[in-house]
Write a protein that holds these residues in place. Structure first.
Motif: not given
Length: 105
Positions: A50-61
């Motif tokens: 599938i296509s998959i990526a991080e899409v939000d909250n990149q700055d929240n660990h």
């Protein structure tokens, strides 16, 4: 040769999408989050193609927000595939699933 109309062609391609957020309270840094996220996304991508990526909250660990999509020719298959991916992701991380929004287009 028979050519299909635009409406007939569009009905054959079904896209299943999902945005899912996990909470990982034990993660203490963005570097650690990236390791957890990368592992989960790679396992999922290889298992389901599938296509998959991080899409939000990149700055929240503490939060991992991932979007994924699949393409098929039946809405029932797309819905099933999205559910299988969600189940797989939940079983392959210690993070808690706190949000999932799916759409079949």
């Amino acid at each position: 040769m028979y050519k299909k109309s635009a409406s007939e062609r569009m009905m054959e391609m079904i896209i299943g999408t999902c945005e899912v957020t996990f909470r990982a309270d034990w993660v203490t840094s963005l570097k650690e989050k990236r390791m957890v996220l990368k592992s989960l996304m790679e396992k999922t991508r290889h298992k389901f193609n599938i296509s998959i990526a991080e899409v939000d909250n990149q700055d929240n660990h503490k939060l991992l927000t991932i979007g994924f999509a699949c393409v098929t020719n039946e809405s029932r298959h797309a819905d099933s595939m999205v559910q299988h991916v969600l189940d797989f992701m939940e079983k392959n991380t210690e993070a808690e699933l706190i949000y999932a929004e799916r759409e079949i287009i």
